[in-house]
Design an enzyme around this catalytic site. Structure first.
Site, short mmCIF file in Angstrom:
data_model
loop_
_atom_site.label_atom_id
_atom_site.label_comp_id
_atom_site.label_asym_id
_atom_site.label_seq_id
_atom_site.Cartn_x
_atom_site.Cartn_y
_atom_site.Cartn_z
N ASP A 15 -1.69 3.60 -2.87
CA ASP A 15 -1.38 2.75 -1.73
C ASP A 15 -0.71 3.62 -0.67
O ASP A 15 -0.18 4.69 -0.98
CB ASP A 15 -0.45 1.62 -2.19
CG ASP A 15 0.04 0.76 -1.04
OD1 ASP A 15 -0.79 0.33 -0.22
OD2 ASP A 15 1.26 0.54 -0.97
N ASP A 17 1.36 2.39 2.68
CA ASP A 17 2.64 1.96 3.25
C ASP A 17 3.69 1.78 2.17
O ASP A 17 3.50 1.03 1.22
CB ASP A 17 2.47 0.64 4.02
CG ASP A 17 1.56 0.82 5.23
OD1 ASP A 17 1.41 1.95 5.69
OD2 ASP A 17 1.03 -0.20 5.71
#
Length: 264
Positions: A15, A17
């Site tokens: 991922d 952010d």
């Protein structure tokens, strides 16, 4: 003579952010976007508060879906070139994206072990691809926003979120013949539980209490990232990509404030 089965490759899915990227550019770009007429004075004044909510809080699925809808409406009609120009003029003074050094180290370790690295993010592909290239990632799974005649239409062709992330990972694994049981995944968000469940080795990053409990139940590893370093240390970035990053970040800030006020 019977041949041994061919060894299938593996990958590591990250991922972006708050897993690789340590912070957000939302607050920094509120003034230049206001000056360019893209956001209102009210949105500008509340961007710092919205940025705080983004960094310390989490959103459930319903809130995130409302955020997606508002973001699409807000961005509809924005001129991509105008955004690029605003960011180009203020970039060096206002923004310098950061990544966790621990994430950079992990990416290097996976490459050294012969695994490909895939960045998986709900942010737009225009944002994710240059950052992924700077980090040396091999592939990207990201949201695809629709653009016509140099403007955002407000439509999203593919939203890389929740179950959609997991489905895209399975599709990519089919194309590249990944052995998903030998693959790794990393995320800070409970909304990425489907992604973490798709691979054999899931890890949560800087988890809150709810995500930590889920990790214990599912047998996922737990990691702490705390050392941000300048992304520019890893290679050149695309200015147009940073422009889209700032655009979406500002839209998200406005939405966070709206959701917070609605809950009150």
């Amino acid at each position: 003579m019977q041949h041994a089965p061919a060894h299938r490759p593996a990958a590591a899915f990250f991922d972006l952010d708050k897993t690789i990227i340590a912070t957000s550019s939302t607050s920094a770009f509120s003034r230049p976007f206001f000056a360019g007429g893209l956001i209102s004075r009210r949105a500008m004044l509340r961007s710092a508060y919205a940025h705080f909510l983004f960094m310390v809080g989490g959103a459930d699925a319903d809130q995130t879906e409302r955020m997606r809808a508002v973001l699409s409406t807000l961005a509809a009609g924005w001129d991509v070139e105008q955004v690029s120009q605003i960011v180009e003029e203020t970039l060096h003074d206002l923004i310098d994206p950061y990544v966790y050094a621990e994430a950079v180290d992990l990416i290097a370790q996976h490459h050294a072990a012969g695994r490909e690295v895939v960045i998986v993010s709900a942010s737009g592909q225009e944002v994710v691809e240059p950052i992924a290239a700077a980090l040396g990632a091999d592939h990207v799974i990201a949201t695809r926003m629709h653009v016509e005649d140099g403007r955002y239409t407000g439509e999203i062709d593919f939203y890389a979120y929740g179950d959609n992330k997991a489905s895209a990972i399975v599709q990519l694994a089919t194309v590249h013949n990944y052995d998903l049981e030998a693959c790794y995944a990393y995320s800070d968000s409970i909304t990425d539980a489907p992604m973490l469940s798709t691979v054999g080795h899931g890890f949560v990053v800087n988890p809150d209490r709810t995500l930590r409990r889920l990790a214990q139940d599912e047998g996922w590893g737990t990691l702490t990232f705390s050392r941000p370093v300048a992304l520019r240390a890893f290679g050149p970035r695309s200015r147009s990509a940073v422009a889209v990053t700032a655009t979406l970040a500002t839209a998200a800030a406005v939405t966070w404030w709206a959701l917070r006020r609605r809950r009150r």
